[in-house]
Design a protein around this motif. Structure first.
Motif, short mmCIF file in Angstrom:
data_model
loop_
_atom_site.label_atom_id
_atom_site.label_comp_id
_atom_site.label_asym_id
_atom_site.label_seq_id
_atom_site.Cartn_x
_atom_site.Cartn_y
_atom_site.Cartn_z
N ALA A 40 50.47 44.08 28.87
CA ALA A 40 50.94 42.69 28.76
C ALA A 40 52.16 42.43 29.63
N LYS A 41 52.93 43.45 29.94
CA LYS A 41 54.08 43.28 30.83
C LYS A 41 53.64 42.86 32.23
N MET A 42 52.38 43.14 32.56
CA MET A 42 51.85 42.80 33.88
C MET A 42 51.10 41.47 33.87
N PHE A 43 51.06 40.79 32.72
CA PHE A 43 50.35 39.52 32.60
C PHE A 43 51.18 38.37 33.16
N SER A 44 50.47 37.36 33.63
CA SER A 44 51.09 36.09 33.99
C SER A 44 51.50 35.39 32.70
N PRO A 89 47.00 40.41 50.49
CA PRO A 89 48.28 40.75 49.84
C PRO A 89 48.64 39.83 48.67
N ASN A 90 47.98 38.66 48.56
CA ASN A 90 48.29 37.72 47.48
C ASN A 90 47.35 37.83 46.29
N TYR A 91 46.15 38.37 46.49
CA TYR A 91 45.17 38.51 45.41
C TYR A 91 44.58 39.91 45.45
N ASN A 92 44.44 40.51 44.29
CA ASN A 92 43.77 41.80 44.15
C ASN A 92 42.76 41.67 43.02
N PHE A 93 41.75 42.52 43.06
CA PHE A 93 40.69 42.48 42.06
C PHE A 93 40.24 43.90 41.78
N PHE A 105 32.37 49.54 28.25
CA PHE A 105 32.70 48.16 28.56
C PHE A 105 33.04 48.05 30.05
N ARG A 106 32.63 46.94 30.64
CA ARG A 106 32.96 46.63 32.03
C ARG A 106 34.15 45.68 31.98
N ILE A 107 35.25 46.09 32.59
CA ILE A 107 36.47 45.30 32.57
C ILE A 107 36.81 44.91 34.01
N SER A 108 36.92 43.61 34.24
CA SER A 108 37.32 43.14 35.56
C SER A 108 38.62 42.36 35.41
N TYR A 109 39.47 42.48 36.40
CA TYR A 109 40.77 41.81 36.33
C TYR A 109 41.19 41.35 37.71
N THR A 110 41.83 40.19 37.73
CA THR A 110 42.31 39.57 38.96
C THR A 110 43.82 39.50 38.90
N LEU A 111 44.45 39.91 39.98
CA LEU A 111 45.90 39.86 40.08
C LEU A 111 46.30 38.89 41.18
N ILE A 114 52.98 36.35 42.23
CA ILE A 114 53.82 35.23 41.81
C ILE A 114 55.26 35.73 41.85
N ASN A 115 56.09 35.06 42.61
CA ASN A 115 57.50 35.44 42.79
C ASN A 115 57.63 36.89 43.25
N LYS A 116 56.78 37.28 44.19
CA LYS A 116 56.78 38.61 44.81
C LYS A 116 56.41 39.74 43.85
N VAL A 117 55.74 39.40 42.74
CA VAL A 117 55.28 40.39 41.77
C VAL A 117 53.80 40.12 41.51
N MET A 118 53.00 41.19 41.51
CA MET A 118 51.58 41.04 41.20
C MET A 118 51.41 40.98 39.68
N VAL A 119 50.76 39.91 39.20
CA VAL A 119 50.53 39.73 37.77
C VAL A 119 49.04 39.47 37.52
N VAL A 120 48.60 39.83 36.33
CA VAL A 120 47.21 39.61 35.94
C VAL A 120 47.04 38.16 35.54
N ILE A 121 46.11 37.46 36.20
CA ILE A 121 45.84 36.07 35.86
C ILE A 121 44.50 35.91 35.14
N GLU A 122 43.63 36.93 35.26
CA GLU A 122 42.33 36.87 34.61
C GLU A 122 41.91 38.27 34.17
N LEU A 123 41.34 38.34 32.96
CA LEU A 123 40.86 39.61 32.41
C LEU A 123 39.54 39.34 31.69
N ARG A 124 38.51 40.10 32.08
CA ARG A 124 37.19 39.95 31.46
C ARG A 124 36.74 41.30 30.92
N ILE A 125 36.29 41.29 29.67
CA ILE A 125 35.75 42.50 29.05
C ILE A 125 34.34 42.18 28.57
#
Length: 130
Positions: A40-44, A89-93, A105-111, A114-125
Motif C-alpha cells: 500500500a505504500k506504493m499505491f497512488s 519511463p512514465n508507465y510500467n506494467f 491467481f493472475r495479478i496485473s498492475y499498472t504503475l 507521479i511527482n518523480k515516484v512510481m505508484v500503483v494506479i491499477e491492480l487486478r486479481i
C-alpha cells in the motif's frame, strides 16, 4: 599474472549488489510475502482495483484493507513474474502468477510516475485459467 583479472572478477560479483530491484519486481516480491501494508505504500492516493470480479476505485487505505483481506483468505506461497513492460519511463506494467493455498491467481498492475515516484494506479486479481 593470476591477480591481473582479480579486480574485474571482484567487480562482477559486487555489481548485482549495486543494482536495486525495480518496482515491478518489488511488487511481485511483496505479493509473494502477502504484505498488504508495504504494498500500500506504493499505491497512488486512489487505486482502480478489480479483485475477483469486484471493481471499484478505492482510496489508499481502503485498498490496503481489501488486499489484506485477500491475503488472509489466500495465503501466498510463490509468485512468478510472467510479463513486464518498463520501456516507458512514465508507465510500467507487470503480470504475475501468485500461487496460494486456495489456487493460482493472475495479478496485473499498472504503475505511473507521479511527482518523480512510481505508484500503483491499477491492480487486478483474477483466478488463473489453466
Amino acid at each position: 599474472m593470476k591477480l591481473k583479472y582479480f579486480p574485474l572478477v571482484t567487480l562482477l560479483f559486487l555489481l548485482p549488489l549495486a543494482v536495486k530491484a525495480d518496482d515491478i519486481e518489488k511488487i511481485a516480491d511483496l505479493l509473494k510475502q502477502g504484505n498488504a501494508h508495504e504494498l500500500a505504500k506504493m499505491f497512488s492516493s486512489n487505486v482502480d482495483m478489480n479483485i475477483l470480479d469486484e471493481t471499484n476505485v478505492y482510496s489508499k487505505a481502503q485498498s490496503e484493507m481489501i488486499l489484506d483481506k485477500f491475503f488472509k483468505e489466500n495465503k501466498p506461497h510463490t509468485v512468478k513474474l510472467l510479463h513486464r513492460v518498463s520501456s516507458n519511463p512514465n508507465y510500467n506494467f507487470g503480470v504475475a502468477i501468485l500461487s496460494t493455498d486456495k489456487g493460482k491467481f493472475r495479478i496485473s498492475y499498472t504503475l505511473r510516475e507521479i511527482n518523480k515516484v512510481m505508484v500503483v494506479i491499477e491492480l487486478r486479481i483474477e483466478t488463473e485459467k489453466t
